[in-house]
Design an enzyme around this catalytic site. Structure first.
Site, PDB file in Angstrom:
ATOM      1  N   SER A   9       3.392  11.256   1.744  1.00  0.00           N
ATOM      2  CA  SER A   9       4.136  10.245   2.491  1.00  0.00           C
ATOM      3  C   SER A   9       3.359   8.936   2.495  1.00  0.00           C
ATOM      4  O   SER A   9       2.274   8.850   1.926  1.00  0.00           O
ATOM      5  CB  SER A   9       4.360  10.716   3.932  1.00  0.00           C
ATOM      6  OG  SER A   9       3.132  10.655   4.629  1.00  0.00           O
ATOM      7  N   LYS A  10       3.950   7.957   3.159  1.00  0.00           N
ATOM      8  CA  LYS A  10       3.371   6.609   3.189  1.00  0.00           C
ATOM      9  C   LYS A  10       1.904   6.609   3.614  1.00  0.00           C
ATOM     10  O   LYS A  10       1.112   5.820   3.130  1.00  0.00           O
ATOM     11  CB  LYS A  10       4.164   5.730   4.159  1.00  0.00           C
ATOM     12  CG  LYS A  10       5.481   5.243   3.589  1.00  0.00           C
ATOM     13  CD  LYS A  10       5.481   3.717   3.481  1.00  0.00           C
ATOM     14  CE  LYS A  10       6.767   3.194   2.889  1.00  0.00           C
ATOM     15  NZ  LYS A  10       6.975   3.639   1.513  1.00  0.00           N
TER      16      LYS A  10
END
Ligand code: GLU
Length: 493
Positions: free
Chosen positions: A254-255
Site C-alpha cells: 500500500s501507499k
C-alpha cells in the site's frame, strides 16, 4: 478456425497502473510474445461510479513506457472490438437474453432493501450472505404481475445447488469449489449493465481468449465464471492466477510502503528496462541465478509453469540495484533519451539541445552514471556541469576551505591550469602533481578544496575527469570565485 494463443490484459480505468497490474500485463505480454500469440488490451469500464477520467490514457501511457505493446485494443483496434466494455453493452444483453431464453438465468425482482435485510439476517446468524433464490421459483403469473407493475429486475444465473466446480489452474493446480458455497449471483444489473463476472466471460469467450492470466485475488471469481462459460456453451480458457505481491513486512502492498504506481517510479527516475526486468522476477524466475535479463532473454525463457504460487515480496532495494545496473550498462544514447526529461526539469538543459550540447551531455553521462542509482540522482550529480550557481557543501567548507592559505592555493592551482596548453586528463593531472610536489604538501590538500571549488561537493567522479569536462575557462573562473568567496566570508576554523 484455430486461433493460436490469445491473452488479454483487462484493467479497469479506476486509477493509475500499479505494479501489481503492470506485472499482470507483463506476464500476459511475455506469454503472448514467447508463444507467438496475440495480446489484447481490454478496458473494463462498466463501473461508471469508480471511473476516473484520464485513467485509460494514463494506463496506456504507463504500459507503453514499460515497453509493453498489444496487438488489439481500444487505441489500436482489431477484429474483435470494440475493446471497451462500455461499448459492448448490446453484446452482453444479447448473451444474457440467450441464457434467459434457455432457462439458465432468471429475472430477480428483489429490491435492494429486501436483499440488504437478507444479508443482515445472515450476518446475525453467522452465515455467509447468499441469495435465497426466492425469484427462481416465481410462477409465470407472478412474473407477469411484477412486470406489469413496472418493477425493475436483475438477471441471476441458476447455479447448481450441489456438486463442485474445479478450476484447473496452470500455477495452482486444481482448485475445488463447492457449488453450495455459491449462490445464484447477478449477471445483469437492473440498469442493464453487466456485472464484472458476466462481462468478463462474454468478452473472454467472444474475443477468443485462450489463456486467462490474472491476479490471484480473482481466483474466487473463477468458479462463477466457469459456470457462466458452461451456461453459454463456450469452451473454457486455461486459467493461470499469478501470485500476490506483498510488502517486505508481508502486508498488502500500500501507499505506506512508498511508490507503488508505475508513473511514480518513472518520476523517481527508474528506467523502464529495470522495472520491466524487476517485474518479471516478481513471481517468476529463469530457474538459475541470473537476475539481470534483457527483454529478449525474458521472452525466450518465460514460462507460466515456472511462476511460483507463493506470494512475491516487493523489494525496493533490489529494484534500485537493478536500476543502477541498467544505468551503467545501457547504450549512452538510450540513457540520454531517458535522462533528458530530468535534465530539462532540473533546468540543466533547455527544451532543445543546441549544437554540440548533445556530445557534451553524453560525456557528462558517461562520467557520472556509475555513481547514480536513479535518473533523479543522475541529474543532481550532473548539476555543476551545467550550472555555475551552486553553493558549497557546508561540511566541505568546514573541512577543506578553513585551513590558512586555501585561497592562495586555489589561485596557484588556477595559474597552473592556465598554463596547461593541451587540456587533457594526463596533462592537467601532471600539472597539478607538479604543484603538489613543489609545495611539499599532500595531494589531498590541493585536490579536496579544488573539488569543492569546482563542484560545490566533496564527492563525485575523478577530479581530473571533472576538470577536463568543465574545460579550462570554467575551471579558472570557479577557482577564482571560490578563493574570493572564502576571503569574503572570512572562513576560519
Ligand atoms: N478488470 C479486472 C481487474 O482490473 C480484470 C480481472 C480479469 O483479468 O479478469 O482486476
Amino acid at each position: 478456425m484455430e486461433l493460436g494463443i490469445r491473452v488479454r490484459f483487462a484493467p479497469s480505468p479506476t486509477g493509475s497502473l500499479h505494479i501489481g497490474g503492470a506485472r499482470t500485463a507483463l506476464f500476459n505480454y511475455l506469454f503472448a510474445r514467447a508463444g507467438g500469440g496475440r495480446l489484447v488490451l481490454r478496458l473494463e469500464d462498466t463501473d461508471f461510479e469508480r471511473h476516473i477520467p484520464g485513467a485509460e490514457e494514463g494506463i496506456i501511457q504507463s504500459l507503453r513506457w514499460l515497453g509493453i505493446d498489444w496487438d488489439e485494443g481500444p487505441d489500436v483496434g482489431g477484429p474483435y472490438g470494440p475493446y471497451r466494455q462500455s461499448e459492448r453493452l448490446d453484446i452482453y444483453r444479447r448473451e444474457a437474453g440467450r441464457l434467459l431464453a434457455a432457462g439458465l438465468a432468471y429475472k430477480c425482482y428483489c429490491t435492494p432493501e429486501e436483499l440488504a435485510a437478507e444479508r443482515e439476517k445472515a450476518r446475525k446468524a453467522g452465515r455467509a450472505p447468499r441469495y435465497n433464490g426466492r425469484c427462481r421459483e416465481l410462477t409465470e403469473a407472478e412474473q407477469a404481475a411484477k412486470a406489469a407493475a413496472g418493477m425493475k429486475f436483475a438477471l441471476r444465473l441458476k447455479v447448481p445447488a450441489t456438486g463442485q466446480t474445479v478450476v484447473e489452474d496452470l500455477i495452482h493446480g486444481p482448485v475445488v469449489f463447492e457449488n453450495a458455497t455459491l449462490d445464484d449471483f447477478i449477471i445483469m444489473k437492473s440498469n442493464g449493465v453487466p456485472t464484472y463476472n458476466f462481462a468478463c466471460v462474454v468478452d473472454d469467450a467472444t474475443m477468443g481468449i485462450t489463456h486467462v492470466i490474472r491476479a490471484e485475488e480473482h481466483l474466487s471469481n473463477t468458479p462463477k465464471q466457469i459456470l457462466i462459460f458452461r451456461a453459454l456453451g463456450y469452451a473454457l480458457p486455461v486459467y493461470a492466477h499469478v501470485p500476490m505481491i506483498l510488502a517486505p513486512d508481508r502486508a498488502k502492498l500500500s501507499k505506506r510502503h512508498g511508490a507503488t504506481g508505475v508513473e511514480e517510479f518513472r518520476a523517481q527516475g527508474y528506467l523502464p528496462e529495470a522495472l520491466f526486468n524487476y517485474l518479471a522476477l516478481l513471481g517468476w524466475s529463469p530457474g538459475d541465478e541470473r537476475e539481470i535479463l534483457s527483454r529478449e532473454e525474458i521472452i525466450r525463457d518465460f514460462s507460466l509453469t515456472a511462476v511460483s504460487k507463493h506470494a512475491a515480496i516487493y523489494d525496493l532495494q533490489k529494484l534500485t540495484w537493478l536500476n543502477s545496473q541498467y544505468m551503467n550498462a545501457l547504450p549512452l544514447e538510450r540513457l540520454l533519451e531517458l535522462a533528458l526529461p530530468f535534465f530539462k526539469a532540473a533546468e540543466l538543459v533547455g527544451e532543445t539541445l543546441v549544437p554540440g550540447e548533445r556530445e557534451y551531455v553524453l560525456r557528462v553521462l558517461e562520467t557520472v552514471r556509475s555513481r547514480a542509482r536513479t535518473l533523479v540522482e543522475l541529474a543532481d550529480m550532473a548539476c555543476y556541469f551545467f550550472r555555475d550557481d551552486f553553493t558549497y557543501d557546508p561540511k566541505g567548507v568546514q573541512k577543506f576551505f578553513t585551513a590558512p592559505g586555501v585561497p592562495e592555493l586555489l589561485r596557484a592551482g588556477k595559474e597552473t591550469l592556465a598554463r596547461v596548453e593541451n587540456f587533457g586528463l594526463a596533462e592537467t593531472e601532471a600539472a597539478y602533481r607538479e604543484l603538489i610536489a613543489a609545495r611539499g604538501i599532500s595531494g589531498g590538500m590541493l585536490i579536496h578544496p579544488t573539488r569543492l571549488a569546482l563542484t560545490g561537493r566533496t564527492v563525485g567522479p575523478g577530479l581530473f575527469d571533472i576538470i577536463v569536462l568543465l574545460g579550462k575557462e570554467r575551471c579558472l573562473e570557479r577557482l577564482e570565485k571560490a578563493a574570493a568567496w572564502i576571503e569574503e566570508n572570512a572562513v576560519r576554523k
